[in-house]
Design an enzyme around this catalytic site. Structure first.
Site, PDB file in Angstrom:
ATOM      1  N   HIS A  37     -13.359   8.317 -23.266  1.00 14.09           N
ATOM      2  CA  HIS A  37     -12.509   7.456 -24.101  1.00 14.09           C
ATOM      3  C   HIS A  37     -12.242   8.119 -25.456  1.00 14.09           C
ATOM      4  O   HIS A  37     -11.116   8.108 -25.961  1.00 14.09           O
ATOM      5  CB  HIS A  37     -13.202   6.122 -24.371  1.00 14.09           C
ATOM      6  CG  HIS A  37     -13.494   5.302 -23.159  1.00 14.09           C
ATOM      7  ND1 HIS A  37     -14.770   5.043 -22.729  1.00 14.09           N
ATOM      8  CD2 HIS A  37     -12.672   4.683 -22.274  1.00 14.09           C
ATOM      9  CE1 HIS A  37     -14.736   4.277 -21.647  1.00 14.09           C
ATOM     10  NE2 HIS A  37     -13.472   4.049 -21.331  1.00 14.09           N
ATOM     11  N   ASP A 150      -8.805   8.473 -13.714  1.00 12.87           N
ATOM     12  CA  ASP A 150      -8.178   7.421 -12.909  1.00 12.87           C
ATOM     13  C   ASP A 150      -6.747   7.866 -12.602  1.00 12.87           C
ATOM     14  O   ASP A 150      -5.775   7.296 -13.097  1.00 12.87           O
ATOM     15  CB  ASP A 150      -8.200   6.104 -13.680  1.00 12.87           C
ATOM     16  CG  ASP A 150      -9.624   5.684 -14.021  1.00 12.87           C
ATOM     17  OD1 ASP A 150     -10.274   5.088 -13.164  1.00 12.87           O
ATOM     18  OD2 ASP A 150     -10.097   6.018 -15.132  1.00 12.87           O
ATOM     19  N   GLN A 153      -4.117   5.434 -11.161  1.00 13.21           N
ATOM     20  CA  GLN A 153      -3.734   4.491 -12.215  1.00 13.21           C
ATOM     21  C   GLN A 153      -2.692   5.124 -13.145  1.00 13.21           C
ATOM     22  O   GLN A 153      -1.695   4.496 -13.504  1.00 13.21           O
ATOM     23  CB  GLN A 153      -4.975   4.089 -13.003  1.00 13.21           C
ATOM     24  CG  GLN A 153      -4.708   3.356 -14.298  1.00 13.21           C
ATOM     25  CD  GLN A 153      -5.995   2.920 -14.961  1.00 13.21           C
ATOM     26  OE1 GLN A 153      -6.640   1.983 -14.515  1.00 13.21           O
ATOM     27  NE2 GLN A 153      -6.391   3.586 -16.032  1.00 13.21           N
ATOM     28  N   SER A 186     -17.944   4.519 -17.477  1.00 18.19           N
ATOM     29  CA  SER A 186     -18.781   3.404 -17.941  1.00 18.19           C
ATOM     30  C   SER A 186     -19.724   2.973 -16.831  1.00 18.19           C
ATOM     31  O   SER A 186     -20.817   2.476 -17.088  1.00 18.19           O
ATOM     32  CB  SER A 186     -17.904   2.227 -18.364  1.00 18.19           C
ATOM     33  OG  SER A 186     -16.963   2.656 -19.322  1.00 18.19           O
TER      34      SER A 186
HETATM   35  P1  AMP Z   1     -11.719   2.379 -18.665  1.00 17.02           P
HETATM   36  O1  AMP Z   1     -12.396   1.870 -19.893  1.00 17.02           O
HETATM   37  O2  AMP Z   1     -12.674   2.865 -17.614  1.00 17.02           O
HETATM   38  O3  AMP Z   1     -10.684   1.427 -18.134  1.00 17.02           O
HETATM   39  O4  AMP Z   1     -10.931   3.681 -19.100  1.00 17.02           O
HETATM   40  C1  AMP Z   1      -9.994   3.655 -20.141  1.00 17.02           C
HETATM   41  C2  AMP Z   1      -9.234   4.944 -20.149  1.00 17.02           C
HETATM   42  O5  AMP Z   1     -10.139   6.026 -20.325  1.00 17.02           O
HETATM   43  C3  AMP Z   1      -8.503   5.193 -18.803  1.00 17.02           C
HETATM   44  O6  AMP Z   1      -7.229   5.755 -19.067  1.00 17.02           O
HETATM   45  C4  AMP Z   1      -9.415   6.169 -18.125  1.00 17.02           C
HETATM   46  O7  AMP Z   1      -8.757   7.015 -17.199  1.00 17.02           O
HETATM   47  C5  AMP Z   1      -9.935   6.979 -19.311  1.00 17.02           C
HETATM   48  N1  AMP Z   1     -11.179   7.641 -18.941  1.00 17.02           N
HETATM   49  C6  AMP Z   1     -12.278   7.089 -18.363  1.00 17.02           C
HETATM   50  N2  AMP Z   1     -13.212   8.027 -18.114  1.00 17.02           N
HETATM   51  C7  AMP Z   1     -12.684   9.205 -18.519  1.00 17.02           C
HETATM   52  C8  AMP Z   1     -13.144  10.553 -18.517  1.00 17.02           C
HETATM   53  N3  AMP Z   1     -14.337  10.893 -18.034  1.00 17.02           N
HETATM   54  N4  AMP Z   1     -12.334  11.503 -19.017  1.00 17.02           N
HETATM   55  C9  AMP Z   1     -11.107  11.197 -19.493  1.00 17.02           C
HETATM   56  N5  AMP Z   1     -10.614   9.939 -19.529  1.00 17.02           N
HETATM   57  C10 AMP Z   1     -11.389   8.955 -19.048  1.00 17.02           C
END
Ligand code: AMP
Length: 299
Positions: A37, A150, A153, A186
């Site tokens: 994030h 993702d 997504q 997460s």
């Molecule tokens: P989330 O809180 O899991 O919904 O993720 C929020 C954003 O952070 C989404 O666009 C995810 O793809 C991105 N994200 C989550 N994990 C990673 C990661 N390891 N590397 C890069 N972006 C991430």
């Protein structure tokens, strides 16, 4: 850093900034923030005058037997982390603010939502597309940032933004990994120490696909089977899917042409924790970022 719980207050804040012609970068998240994030926050802050994130565990993207209730919620710690990277504002609404009584609208991106995650998580992407549409309407950012982690997504949101003429540029940034290759998530917090070790099996399966391409294998089914056999050696890993698809259409690929780039994607349960990962690989085995793919680079 400003914290908003109400849409109206956030809108007032953003309205005054827009009058000063400030550009706004936006990162939607579900919180329990980690370096993945933060990489998006840093980029938003570097690209734009103002960087805003949302922290909202969106109920409509969770299935009835999924982890909505247990999803980690760590707002105080998240706010501290957000401050360290210079975020200007966080929007953390409650469920009633986003879905007041009587709410009944859904955004659905048809074909791209069906394969991969769509097979195993029916309704998930309608929940994502709907909440992201709402958030983009609320924030009206110049740019919005998503992670390759993702991947499906991200392509769904790119399609949706084009289809609905949403005046926001979608930026997709590479997956941030632990030193041993595990993609930050997460949900990694659910893993026991032993499961955490075993969770590297996703990344190692992706490396196997990369090696197969490097040695000249062009039969996608053979590569897929090799990955499944490898994952089968880990007793606590249950494979939901291993797929090799066209990175734009997400349709299955049979033969990988010399000029092709494919998305190798997988979802695996380690114990009760469901993890996903992917790589964009050229026929020669080079790993590309989504932006390199979009620019037509060959790695
Ligand atoms: P989330 O809180 O899991 O919904 O993720 C929020 C954003 O952070 C989404 O666009 C995810 O793809 C991105 N994200 C989550 N994990 C990673 C990661 N390891 N590397 C890069 N972006 C991430």
């Amino acid at each position: 850093m400003r914290l908003f719980h109400q849409i109206a207050e956030l809108r007032t804040y953003l309205h005054s900034l827009r009058q000063e012609e400030k550009s706004v970068g936006f990162v939607p998240t579900m919180g329990a923030l980690h370096e993945g994030h933060l990489s998006l926050f840093r980029r938003a802050k570097a690209d734009c005058d103002i960087a805003v994130a949302s922290i909202f565990v969106n109920p409509t993207q969770f299935g009835p037997n999924e982890d909505f209730q247990s999803y980690p919620r760590t707002l105080q710690q998240d706010l501290q982390l957000a401050t360290t990277v210079g975020l200007d504002a966080v929007f953390a609404p409650d469920v009633e603010e986003m879905y007041p009584a009587g709410f009944q609208t859904k955004v659905e991106v048809e074909h791209l939502s069906r394969p991969l995650e769509g097979i195993h998580r029916p309704g998930h992407f309608a929940g994502v597309a709907t909440v992201v549409t709402k958030l983009l309407n609320i924030v009206q950012p110049d740019r919005a940032y998503f992670g390759q982690k993702d991947y499906q997504q991200a392509v769904i949101i790119e399609r949706m933004v084009r289809d609905l003429n949403i005046p926001t540029e979608v930026v997709v940034l590479p997956t941030v990994r632990e030193p041993d290759g595990l993609a930050l998530s997460s949900r990694n917090a659910y893993l026991s120490p032993e499961e955490r070790q075993k969770a590297t099996v996703l990344f190692r399966a992706l490396l196997l696909a990369q090696q197969a391409l490097c040695r000249g294998e062009r039969n996608a089914e053979k590569i897929r089977k090799e990955m499944e056999a490898f994952l089968g050696l880990e007793p606590s890993a249950w494979v939901d899917y291993v797929a090799i698809v066209n990175p734009e259409t997400l349709e299955s690929v049979k033969t990988i042409g010399e000029q092709d780039t494919v998305l190798v994607a997988l979802a695996v349960r380690i114990g009760t924790t469901r993890l996903i990962d992917n790589m964009l690989l050229t026929a020669q085995g080079a790993s590309l970022t989504p932006m390199q793919l979009r620019r037509g680079e060959k790695g």
